[in-house]
Design a protein around this motif. Structure first.
Motif, PDB file in Angstrom:
ATOM      1  N   LEU A   1       0.677  -1.139  -0.091  1.00  0.00           N
ATOM      2  CA  LEU A   1      -0.094  -0.148   0.087  1.00  0.00           C
ATOM      3  C   LEU A   1       0.702   1.419  -0.154  1.00  0.00           C
ATOM      4  N   MET A   2       1.745   1.242   0.942  1.00  0.00           N
ATOM      5  CA  MET A   2       2.769   2.391   0.954  1.00  0.00           C
ATOM      6  C   MET A   2       3.608   2.565  -0.546  1.00  0.00           C
ATOM      7  N   GLY A   3       3.934   1.621  -1.193  1.00  0.00           N
ATOM      8  CA  GLY A   3       4.686   1.723  -2.507  1.00  0.00           C
ATOM      9  C   GLY A   3       3.551   2.191  -3.522  1.00  0.00           C
ATOM     10  N   ASN A   4       2.331   1.750  -3.521  1.00  0.00           N
ATOM     11  CA  ASN A   4       1.404   2.180  -4.410  1.00  0.00           C
ATOM     12  C   ASN A   4       1.169   3.654  -4.161  1.00  0.00           C
ATOM     13  N   ILE A   5       0.775   4.242  -2.950  1.00  0.00           N
ATOM     14  CA  ILE A   5       0.865   5.604  -2.715  1.00  0.00           C
ATOM     15  C   ILE A   5       2.023   6.422  -3.228  1.00  0.00           C
ATOM     16  N   TYR A   6       3.063   5.844  -2.763  1.00  0.00           N
ATOM     17  CA  TYR A   6       4.498   6.630  -3.114  1.00  0.00           C
ATOM     18  C   TYR A   6       4.607   6.741  -4.842  1.00  0.00           C
ATOM     19  N   HIS A   7       4.346   5.717  -5.480  1.00  0.00           N
ATOM     20  CA  HIS A   7       4.502   5.596  -6.939  1.00  0.00           C
ATOM     21  C   HIS A   7       3.403   6.487  -7.624  1.00  0.00           C
TER      22      HIS A   7
ATOM     23  N   PHE B   1      10.061   2.946 -10.719  1.00  0.00           N
ATOM     24  CA  PHE B   1      10.013   3.524 -12.016  1.00  0.00           C
ATOM     25  C   PHE B   1      11.236   3.774 -12.976  1.00  0.00           C
ATOM     26  N   LYS B   2      12.407   3.386 -12.130  1.00  0.00           N
ATOM     27  CA  LYS B   2      13.597   3.164 -12.644  1.00  0.00           C
ATOM     28  C   LYS B   2      13.689   1.920 -13.405  1.00  0.00           C
ATOM     29  N   HIS B   3      13.123   1.092 -13.074  1.00  0.00           N
ATOM     30  CA  HIS B   3      13.030  -0.382 -13.641  1.00  0.00           C
ATOM     31  C   HIS B   3      11.707  -0.855 -14.257  1.00  0.00           C
ATOM     32  N   VAL B   4      10.774  -0.317 -13.976  1.00  0.00           N
ATOM     33  CA  VAL B   4       9.396  -0.729 -14.619  1.00  0.00           C
ATOM     34  C   VAL B   4       8.594   0.515 -15.028  1.00  0.00           C
ATOM     35  N   LEU B   5       7.919   0.402 -15.851  1.00  0.00           N
ATOM     36  CA  LEU B   5       6.914   1.600 -15.980  1.00  0.00           C
ATOM     37  C   LEU B   5       5.461   1.595 -15.368  1.00  0.00           C
ATOM     38  N   TYR B   6       5.182   0.540 -14.727  1.00  0.00           N
ATOM     39  CA  TYR B   6       4.138   0.640 -14.132  1.00  0.00           C
ATOM     40  C   TYR B   6       4.200  -0.091 -12.705  1.00  0.00           C
ATOM     41  N   ALA B   7       5.028   0.821 -12.080  1.00  0.00           N
ATOM     42  CA  ALA B   7       5.532   0.384 -10.758  1.00  0.00           C
ATOM     43  C   ALA B   7       4.348   0.389  -9.663  1.00  0.00           C
ATOM     44  N   HIS B   8       3.501   1.204  -9.932  1.00  0.00           N
ATOM     45  CA  HIS B   8       1.950   1.415  -8.739  1.00  0.00           C
ATOM     46  C   HIS B   8       1.297   0.099  -9.051  1.00  0.00           C
ATOM     47  N   TYR B   9       1.494  -0.504 -10.335  1.00  0.00           N
ATOM     48  CA  TYR B   9       0.443  -1.873 -10.635  1.00  0.00           C
ATOM     49  C   TYR B   9       1.162  -3.057  -9.569  1.00  0.00           C
ATOM     50  N   LEU B  10       2.595  -2.905  -9.919  1.00  0.00           N
ATOM     51  CA  LEU B  10       3.462  -4.136  -9.200  1.00  0.00           C
ATOM     52  C   LEU B  10       3.154  -4.051  -7.850  1.00  0.00           C
ATOM     53  N   CYS B  11       3.118  -2.527  -7.194  1.00  0.00           N
ATOM     54  CA  CYS B  11       3.051  -2.619  -5.633  1.00  0.00           C
ATOM     55  C   CYS B  11       1.376  -2.969  -5.315  1.00  0.00           C
ATOM     56  N   GLU B  12       0.570  -2.589  -6.128  1.00  0.00           N
ATOM     57  CA  GLU B  12      -0.780  -3.074  -6.042  1.00  0.00           C
ATOM     58  C   GLU B  12      -1.026  -4.676  -5.622  1.00  0.00           C
ATOM     59  N   TRP B  13      -0.207  -5.366  -6.630  1.00  0.00           N
ATOM     60  CA  TRP B  13      -0.118  -6.847  -6.721  1.00  0.00           C
ATOM     61  C   TRP B  13       0.247  -7.478  -5.418  1.00  0.00           C
ATOM     62  N   ILE B  14       1.582  -6.728  -5.122  1.00  0.00           N
ATOM     63  CA  ILE B  14       2.193  -7.002  -3.740  1.00  0.00           C
ATOM     64  C   ILE B  14       1.259  -6.938  -2.492  1.00  0.00           C
ATOM     65  N   GLU B  15       0.494  -5.700  -2.754  1.00  0.00           N
ATOM     66  CA  GLU B  15      -0.370  -5.479  -1.669  1.00  0.00           C
ATOM     67  C   GLU B  15      -1.583  -6.563  -1.406  1.00  0.00           C
ATOM     68  N   TRP B  16      -2.006  -7.081  -2.424  1.00  0.00           N
ATOM     69  CA  TRP B  16      -3.219  -8.105  -2.226  1.00  0.00           C
ATOM     70  C   TRP B  16      -2.560  -9.283  -2.318  1.00  0.00           C
TER      71      TRP B  16
END
Length: 287
Positions: A169-175, A216-231
């Motif tokens: 969640l924190m990663g999602n918010i940050y990105h 975002f230095k490594h992927v273009l949709y970092a917020h997607y990745l963080c949301e998957w980690i969250e769930w």
């Protein structure tokens, strides 16, 4: 008091049917691999039917957590359950907290602007939210664990799952905020230029740049990745047997992955492959 008898809150039979149908959702996302038409966000298109981005986003996302809360407070009484165990309320709280941010705080208060969306996107997302909230809500409100004993011996997995969920969640918010900062900077520049010229500043709802900070230095949709980690963490809290949480994660990946891959093509077309570099779409070093 039931809003729709046997459906809201759902009877056991109807809940099981909803869960079964929702598990088939990835079959419907096949069209996303075949068609690049997605009139929302970066790929929003002009249409007289378009809905303002902020209003559309809140309207399609908020009913989910509202439905879950309603089920949590009505279904136990219908089933004769006097008190739900603490684990159920923790998971419900995680779900509600996420969507208060995603459905209300982010679009209505934090996002400087949002591109308009077609009603088809809004209706499809609304259906997703209602199916998901009913599936998870039913499990948490009486069709899953109903006593503290059902959670016994799982404190370590619950704690680890909560940590993963919180970091996601924190990663999602940050990105998300990294992306918002692009609009804030553009809006600030346009406001200064408009003041200098004595004109009204133009909209920044279609301003896009390559994000550079964080993942975002490594992927273009970092917020997607963080949301998957969250769930994924949410599923771990519920346990392997929590099929609604598992279905939710699988369904999110099935619809967001093709969107991310199409988005990478969009970035490469707009900014050039050389500027995108070796960044992947959503999973560092993989895809």
């Amino acid at each position: 008091m039931a809003i729709i008898q046997n459906w809201l809150p759902p009877s056991r039979e109807n809940w099981e049917s909803i869960c079964f149908v929702f598990q088939l959702f990835p079959l419907f996302t096949v069209v996303q691999w075949l068609v690049d038409w997605y009139p929302q966000g970066k790929t929003s298109r002009e249409s007289r039917f378009n809905i303002p981005g902020k209003i559309g986003w809140a309207a399609m996302e908020a009913p989910g957590f509202i439905t879950l809360v309603y089920i949590m407070f009505t279904l136990p009484g219908e089933l004769g359950i006097r008190e739900l165990p603490w684990g159920n309320w923790i998971m419900a709280g995680c779900f509600v907290l996420h969507y208060i941010y995603r459905a209300l705080v982010a679009p209505l208060y934090l996002n400087p602007s949002m591109a308009p969306m077609h009603p088809i996107i809004c209706v499809a997302a609304l259906a997703f939210q209602l199916f998901n909230a009913t599936s998870i809500g039913g499990w948490l409100a009486g069709y899953g664990p109903t006593t503290a004993q059902d959670w016994a011996g799982r404190s370590w997995s619950v704690e680890i799952g909560l940590v993963i969920w919180a970091w996601g969640l924190m990663g999602n918010i940050y990105h998300d905020d990294v992306l918002r900062e692009i609009r804030r900077a553009a809006a600030g520049k346009q406001r200064q230029e408009a003041e200098r010229l004595g004109e009204r500043p133009s909209s920044v709802d279609k301003v896009y740049m390559l994000p550079e900070d964080g993942l975002f230095k490594h992927v273009l949709y970092a917020h997607y990745l963080c949301e998957w980690i969250e769930w994924a963490g949410f599923w771990m809290v519920g346990g392997w047997h929590c099929h609604p949480a598992r279905t939710f994660l699988a369904n999110e990946i099935s619809t967001m992955l093709p969107r991310a891959l199409q988005g990478k093509k969009w970035y490469e077309k707009k900014f050039g492959k050389d500027k995108v570099g070796d960044r992947k779409a959503v999973i560092p070093g993989v895809i």
